[in-house]
Design a protein around this motif. Structure first.
Motif, PDB file in Angstrom:
ATOM      1  N   GLU A   1     -15.745  14.154  -6.980  1.00  0.00           N
ATOM      2  CA  GLU A   1     -14.716  13.770  -7.934  1.00  0.00           C
ATOM      3  C   GLU A   1     -13.463  13.311  -7.198  1.00  0.00           C
ATOM      4  O   GLU A   1     -13.027  13.933  -6.227  1.00  0.00           O
TER       5      GLU A   1
ATOM      6  N   THR B   1      -9.385  11.407  -7.777  1.00  0.00           N
ATOM      7  CA  THR B   1      -8.309  11.056  -8.698  1.00  0.00           C
ATOM      8  C   THR B   1      -7.448   9.962  -8.081  1.00  0.00           C
ATOM      9  O   THR B   1      -7.032  10.059  -6.924  1.00  0.00           O
TER      10      THR B   1
ATOM     11  N   ARG C   1      -3.623   8.064 -14.741  1.00  0.00           N
ATOM     12  CA  ARG C   1      -4.246   8.967 -13.768  1.00  0.00           C
ATOM     13  C   ARG C   1      -5.732   9.018 -14.091  1.00  0.00           C
ATOM     14  O   ARG C   1      -6.136   9.468 -15.161  1.00  0.00           O
TER      15      ARG C   1
ATOM     16  N   THR D   1      -9.544  10.181 -13.144  1.00  0.00           N
ATOM     17  CA  THR D   1     -10.357  11.147 -12.412  1.00  0.00           C
ATOM     18  C   THR D   1     -11.822  10.927 -12.778  1.00  0.00           C
ATOM     19  O   THR D   1     -12.191  10.970 -13.953  1.00  0.00           O
TER      20      THR D   1
ATOM     21  N   LEU E   1      -2.784  15.933  -8.260  1.00  0.00           N
ATOM     22  CA  LEU E   1      -2.749  15.596  -9.680  1.00  0.00           C
ATOM     23  C   LEU E   1      -1.372  15.932 -10.217  1.00  0.00           C
ATOM     24  O   LEU E   1      -0.884  17.059 -10.047  1.00  0.00           O
TER      25      LEU E   1
END
Length: 449
Positions: A32, A34, A114, A116, A354
């Motif tokens: 994962e 971001t 943002r 992700t 984040l």
């Protein structure tokens, strides 16, 4: 093929997005990641930006896929292995997105989006998202300045013929409407987004008739409910006199002239002389529309001198954001597999992790923003980034353009007065980093050294 559609938009990307993704795939890098989409610095002529373009960005992400035709084309490049092309055949965006609401004021370094998602998914989306959000934010920011300049007058998007491409023409009309335009001349934008359409006539229409009066009469008879007549093909003042003389005949036919447009000359002086001609002739309710290479500076000057004008048509300078034709938007990796990431390039450093943006408001006026880590408390701050997509699907239905327009009106009213000025900012709007974010930056800097 001559148009971008849902079927080919996956290829509307830079080649390196795909070569990087192929490299990630080969090495099993599916963790994962971001990314933040933001503007590093405001242009010198901008005191703020207006976030725009989110809905088209979400449409793209939700429908993102590679057709067999697209994959066959990629195969001809001789760059990609079959197993990666097979992967693209089943590709879908499965991530989440947090975003600034469209119509909200935003400042340098603050994330507009943002994103992700698994690394490849987030990477492939970069180029389109920058194009879509960056362009519409640029145009909405220009349009907001025009709206501030016009005050209680209206302005209409006349930019289509000068916009840099057909897709830009559509998105410019949408962004301009969100930020304050009352209508657009772009008929397809009217159909696509429900924006009111407005227009008058070209000088060629006048010249196609035997004389100016015949052209005026024909147009008024054909379009009696929207009869705004272009009067400067030969002489604007004489054109106004001809409109007055014609008005009596048209009135007997039940037709009322709605207004006149002036597209050349000394617009301020002509507006006053034409207004007197119309008023003396009994056409006190016929409005004057001005056009012709207008921008917010010229409009502010005209409005400041109380020029008797009802509306402005704004084209080139709006659709190209003439004084600030690019924003320098970027899309940067800020976290991967739960670990914050930082870029340290000179002049291009990023904020890791984040993040959320919090806005402080005092007595209805924006007083400063704080960029913080998502789990960091900022007392008294209103969080701006909102969840808009989960598991590759929209969370809510799209907001109406009326809601976005009202949000933009509200945000412009809440800006400090010096930021609403068209002059270069005398002082910067404060955007600070929260304590824990600052600590994270310092720690990562020391680790990299």
């Amino acid at each position: 093929m001559n148009w971008v559609t849902d079927e080919n938009s996956a290829l509307l990307t830079d080649l390196y997005e795909l070569t990087m993704s192929a490299g990630y795939f080969k090495r099993g890098m599916h963790e994962e990641a971001t990314f933040d989409l933001f503007v590093r610095e405001l242009p010198d002529s901008r005191n703020f930006l207006i976030a725009c373009g989110l809905e088209q960005a979400l449409d793209y992400l939700q429908s993102l896929h590679f057709t067999s035709e697209s994959i066959n084309y990629l195969g001809t490049l001789g760059l990609f292995e079959d197993d990666f092309l097979d992967y693209l055949g089943n590709f879908r965006f499965t991530g989440e997105v947090w975003a600034m609401p469209e119509g909200e004021a935003v400042f340098a370094r603050e994330p507009l989006l943002r994103v992700t998602a698994p690394l490849i998914e987030a990477q492939i989306a970069e180029s389109f998202l920058l194009n879509c959000v960056g362009f519409q934010t640029m145009i909405a920011s220009k349009a907001a300045r025009i709206a501030l300049a016009t005050r209680d007058r209206e302005f209409i998007d006349f930019s289509l013929r000068r916009d840099h491409g057909a897709d830009a023409g559509l998105k410019a009309a949408r962004a301009a409407y969100i930020a304050g335009a009352s209508a657009t001349s772009n008929v397809l934008a009217g159909q696509a987004f429900g924006i009111p359409v407005n227009g008058t006539m070209a000088h060629s229409y006048i010249m196609a008739f035997e004389d100016e009066v015949a052209a005026f009469k024909a147009f008024a008879e054909d379009f009696p409910h929207v009869a705004t007549l272009l009067i400067d093909t030969f002489d604007a003042e004489e054109g106004a006199r001809r409109v007055v003389r014609l008005a009596g005949d048209l009135h007997r036919e039940g037709i009322r002239i709605r207004g006149v447009r002036i597209d050349s000359g000394e617009l301020g002086e002509l507006s006053r002389s034409v207004r007197k001609i119309l008023d003396d002739g009994g056409l006190t309710d016929a409005g004057i529309v001005l056009s012709g290479d207008l921008d917010e500076y010229r409009i502010e000057e005209l409005v400041g001198k109380d020029t008797p004008v009802k509306a402005f048509g704004v084209g080139t300078q709006l659709g190209t954001s003439g004084d600030a034709p690019s924003l320098g938007g970027v899309y940067k990796l800020v976290a991967e597999n739960g670990r914050a990431k930082i870029k340290l390039s000179t002049g291009k450093a990023t904020l890791p992790g984040l993040k959320q943006v919090f806005r402080h408001i005092d007595n209805g006026c924006y007083s400063g923003d704080v960029i913080a880590l998502v789990d960091e408390d900022v007392p008294g701050g209103r969080p701006l980034l909102e969840p808009v997509m989960q598991h590759g699907k929209r969370i809510d239905e799209p907001e109406s353009l009326d809601i976005l327009r009202k949000r933009c009106v509200k945000t412009l009213a809440a800006l400090p007065a010096d930021l609403r000025s068209l002059e270069p900012r005398g002082s910067f709007y404060p955007v600070e980093e929260a304590p824990r974010l600052r600590d994270l930056v310092r720690r990562m800097l020391s680790e990299e050294r």
